[in-house]
Write an enzyme that holds these catalytic residues in place. Structure first.
Site, PDB file in Angstrom:
ATOM      1  N   ARG A 178      30.791  60.360  40.850  1.00  0.00           N
ATOM      2  CA  ARG A 178      31.180  59.074  41.457  1.00  0.00           C
ATOM      3  C   ARG A 178      32.145  59.291  42.635  1.00  0.00           C
ATOM      4  O   ARG A 178      33.101  58.539  42.816  1.00  0.00           O
ATOM      5  CB  ARG A 178      31.854  58.146  40.441  1.00  0.00           C
ATOM      6  CG  ARG A 178      30.959  57.667  39.347  1.00  0.00           C
ATOM      7  CD  ARG A 178      29.804  56.823  39.901  1.00  0.00           C
ATOM      8  NE  ARG A 178      29.050  56.243  38.816  1.00  0.00           N
ATOM      9  CZ  ARG A 178      28.147  56.890  38.084  1.00  0.00           C
ATOM     10  NH1 ARG A 178      27.848  58.150  38.386  1.00  0.00           N
ATOM     11  NH2 ARG A 178      27.512  56.302  37.113  1.00  0.00           N
ATOM     12  N   SER A 256      30.673  49.805  35.928  1.00  0.00           N
ATOM     13  CA  SER A 256      31.731  50.519  35.204  1.00  0.00           C
ATOM     14  C   SER A 256      33.029  50.397  35.990  1.00  0.00           C
ATOM     15  O   SER A 256      33.054  50.706  37.182  1.00  0.00           O
ATOM     16  CB  SER A 256      31.393  52.000  35.083  1.00  0.00           C
ATOM     17  OG  SER A 256      30.180  52.189  34.400  1.00  0.00           O
ATOM     18  N   GLU A 352      36.984  53.166  39.064  1.00  0.00           N
ATOM     19  CA  GLU A 352      35.849  53.585  39.893  1.00  0.00           C
ATOM     20  C   GLU A 352      35.822  52.790  41.204  1.00  0.00           C
ATOM     21  O   GLU A 352      35.629  53.373  42.270  1.00  0.00           O
ATOM     22  CB  GLU A 352      34.557  53.379  39.083  1.00  0.00           C
ATOM     23  CG  GLU A 352      33.394  54.184  39.595  1.00  0.00           C
ATOM     24  CD  GLU A 352      32.105  53.899  38.836  1.00  0.00           C
ATOM     25  OE1 GLU A 352      31.914  54.485  37.768  1.00  0.00           O
ATOM     26  OE2 GLU A 352      31.291  53.111  39.323  1.00  0.00           O
TER      27      GLU A 352
HETATM   28  N1  EPU Z   1      30.494  52.956  24.274  1.00  0.00           N
HETATM   29  C1  EPU Z   1      31.279  52.373  23.316  1.00  0.00           C
HETATM   30  N2  EPU Z   1      31.721  51.112  23.534  1.00  0.00           N
HETATM   31  C2  EPU Z   1      31.405  50.406  24.619  1.00  0.00           C
HETATM   32  C3  EPU Z   1      30.619  51.019  25.626  1.00  0.00           C
HETATM   33  C4  EPU Z   1      30.158  52.303  25.418  1.00  0.00           C
HETATM   34  O1  EPU Z   1      31.576  52.969  22.283  1.00  0.00           O
HETATM   35  O2  EPU Z   1      31.827  49.260  24.745  1.00  0.00           O
HETATM   36  C5  EPU Z   1      29.945  54.287  24.034  1.00  0.00           C
HETATM   37  C6  EPU Z   1      28.449  54.149  23.786  1.00  0.00           C
HETATM   38  O3  EPU Z   1      28.200  54.037  22.419  1.00  0.00           O
HETATM   39  C7  EPU Z   1      27.856  55.387  24.365  1.00  0.00           C
HETATM   40  C8  EPU Z   1      28.902  55.883  25.332  1.00  0.00           C
HETATM   41  O4  EPU Z   1      30.049  55.066  25.202  1.00  0.00           O
HETATM   42  O5  EPU Z   1      27.680  56.357  23.365  1.00  0.00           O
HETATM   43  C9  EPU Z   1      28.390  55.884  26.755  1.00  0.00           C
HETATM   44  O6  EPU Z   1      27.986  54.577  27.137  1.00  0.00           O
HETATM   45  P1  EPU Z   1      26.805  54.346  28.197  1.00  0.00           P
HETATM   46  O7  EPU Z   1      25.583  55.102  27.791  1.00  0.00           O
HETATM   47  O8  EPU Z   1      26.671  52.889  28.436  1.00  0.00           O
HETATM   48  O9  EPU Z   1      27.314  55.082  29.496  1.00  0.00           O
HETATM   49  P2  EPU Z   1      28.722  55.048  30.235  1.00  0.00           P
HETATM   50  O10 EPU Z   1      29.257  56.436  30.172  1.00  0.00           O
HETATM   51  O11 EPU Z   1      29.574  53.949  29.741  1.00  0.00           O
HETATM   52  C10 EPU Z   1      27.747  55.743  32.539  1.00  0.00           C
HETATM   53  C11 EPU Z   1      27.920  55.283  33.943  1.00  0.00           C
HETATM   54  C12 EPU Z   1      27.065  54.071  34.208  1.00  0.00           C
HETATM   55  C13 EPU Z   1      25.616  54.408  33.948  1.00  0.00           C
HETATM   56  C14 EPU Z   1      25.489  54.900  32.494  1.00  0.00           C
HETATM   57  C15 EPU Z   1      24.103  55.391  32.180  1.00  0.00           C
HETATM   58  C16 EPU Z   1      30.165  55.953  34.570  1.00  0.00           C
HETATM   59  C17 EPU Z   1      31.558  55.518  34.844  1.00  0.00           C
HETATM   60  N3  EPU Z   1      29.319  54.997  34.197  1.00  0.00           N
HETATM   61  O12 EPU Z   1      28.264  54.713  31.712  1.00  0.00           O
HETATM   62  O13 EPU Z   1      27.186  53.731  35.582  1.00  0.00           O
HETATM   63  O14 EPU Z   1      24.765  53.301  34.145  1.00  0.00           O
HETATM   64  O15 EPU Z   1      26.388  56.003  32.266  1.00  0.00           O
HETATM   65  O16 EPU Z   1      23.877  56.606  32.828  1.00  0.00           O
HETATM   66  O17 EPU Z   1      29.852  57.116  34.719  1.00  0.00           O
HETATM   67  C18 EPU Z   1      28.509  52.462  37.067  1.00  0.00           C
HETATM   68  O18 EPU Z   1      28.922  53.524  37.526  1.00  0.00           O
HETATM   69  O19 EPU Z   1      28.889  51.352  37.526  1.00  0.00           O
HETATM   70  C19 EPU Z   1      27.597  52.479  35.941  1.00  0.00           C
HETATM   71  C20 EPU Z   1      27.201  51.352  35.316  1.00  0.00           C
END
Ligand code: EPU
Length: 356
Positions: A178, A256, A352
């Site tokens: 990012r 995010s 971010e």
């Molecule tokens: N989780 C929780 N509680 C929550 C949200 C998530 O426990 O309220 C846990 C989930 O269970 C999951 C883990 O966190 O195991 C990861 O969640 P998720 O797969 O939604 O991915 P993320 O790491 O939260 C990242 C990117 C997203 C992207 C997704 C999918 C960042 C900061 N965010 O989110 O990007 O869509 O992976 O690849 O790296 C963005 O940058 O705006 C964005 C949406």
């Protein structure tokens, strides 16, 4: 309103300039702020007109794409350059890759859909990411196992001091998680110095689906389809996103809000000792990425509201505008979350979006 340009540039088309322009519709959080001066940029030539302009040339500048990665907390004094450069084309079809190009002002998701309609897969995992093509490299957007840098060929930009056009490769853009040179203003940084006009993507041939992300693996199992086509992956990614991320047209947000923090293996072991459930991903260099959404959840923030800003009910990493929020309310909520995550885990979450 089109103001006339100075006599020296009389032959050139005038710049589209607005004074005291509302930015509310131009940021996905829907935050209220005014631009003292807003200039609509429809071409690289418009950027050069800004550079040559007697008043705007030397003024501080703020580049606005789709407004999907910004928190506006106040009116903007810098000249806001609203990037509206359009155009999409296939540049080159080679045996090993197809190169496609889009103007920086094109909507990202529409561009992804267009590449598929042209029969050129490769960007389907990045479906439905809000924002514009020009903002995509700034953030090195990524989702579901693919980052922009994995498909990047080069970009064109115009230097905001000299008006000179440059073409930059991935190395010059210094992509990170990012992150890119366009987010930094120090040595070698390009923030506010260079305006991206066009971006080119290299879509490798033969195409193969990227299905390693847990939620996509689930879709494969559910559908019993281990070799989906690109359209199917596009539909799966869209469905996954719609199920847990709010549509900015309905609820103001910037995706995010925090980056997933990276800690040392030792630090991670320490946290696992206290919280065995923590969601974490070991990285090739021995460090560990933690799910910021999980950390925020663990601190009890999911669904909470402070002022008119809140934490989205279905995903704790997304802060939302509950209606009529001011940017300062979003920042107050973000600080409170940072403090509680630091208090419990000793980890500093880094926002971010750019906070203005
Ligand atoms: N989780 C929780 N509680 C929550 C949200 C998530 O426990 O309220 C846990 C989930 O269970 C999951 C883990 O966190 O195991 C990861 O969640 P998720 O797969 O939604 O991915 P993320 O790491 O939260 C990242 C990117 C997203 C992207 C997704 C999918 C960042 C900061 N965010 O989110 O990007 O869509 O992976 O690849 O790296 C963005 O940058 O705006 C964005 C949406």
């Amino acid at each position: 309103m089109r103001l006339s340009e100075p006599a020296a540039a009389a032959a050139a088309p005038a710049l589209a300039v607005e004074e005291r322009a509302s930015l509310r519709a131009f940021n996905t959080f829907g935050l209220p702020a005014l631009a003292r001066t807003l200039v609509r940029i429809g071409s690289a030539a418009d950027v050069r007109r800004v550079v040559d302009h007697p008043a705007f040339g030397r003024a501080a500048k703020f580049i606005l794409g789709g407004g999907s990665n910004v928190v506006l907390t106040r009116d903007v004094d810098a000249v806001v350059l609203k990037v509206e450069i359009l155009g999409r084309r296939v540049v080159e079809e080679r045996a090993d890759a197809v190169v496609v190009e889009a103007g920086a002002g094109e909507n990202w998701h529409d561009f992804v859909a267009w590449t598929l309609a042209q029969g050129h897969p490769g960007l389907e995992n990045l479906a439905l990411i809000p924002g514009t093509v020009g903002a995509a490299p700034v953030q090195n957007i990524g989702a579901y196992g693919v980052e922009l840098k994995d498909r990047f060929e080069s970009l064109d930009a115009v230097d905001l001091v000299t008006g000179r056009a440059v073409t930059l490769d991935a190395r010059a853009c210094r992509f990170g998680y990012r992150d890119s040179a366009f987010k930094h203003s120090g040595f070698g940084g390009l923030a506010g110095k260079s305006l991206i006009t066009h971006v080119r993507f290299r879509l490798p041939r033969p195409w193969a689906p990227v299905l390693g992300y847990l939620e996509l693996e689930r879709k494969v199992a559910e559908a019993g389809n281990t070799s989906p086509d690109a359209r199917t992956v596009f539909d799966w990614v869209s469905a996954i996103r719609c199920a847990k991320l709010p549509d900015p047209r309905a609820i103001g947000n910037a995706g995010s809000f925090f980056k997933n923090p990276v800690v040392s293996a030792e630090q991670c072991r320490d946290i696992i000792g206290r919280d065995p459930e923590i969601v974490h991903y070991p990285l090739p260099d021995g460090t560990v990425k933690l799910a910021a959404g999980w950390l925020i959840d663990a601190c009890g923030w999911k669904g909470k509201t402070v002022g008119r800003a809140g934490v989205y009910e279905k995903h704790s990493l997304v802060l939302v505008n509950r209606g009529g929020a001011h940017g300062s309310e979003v920042v107050t909520l973000a600080r409170a979350i940072q403090e509680s995550v630091y208090g419990r885990f000793g980890i500093r979450l880094e926002p971010e979006p750019v906070i203005v």
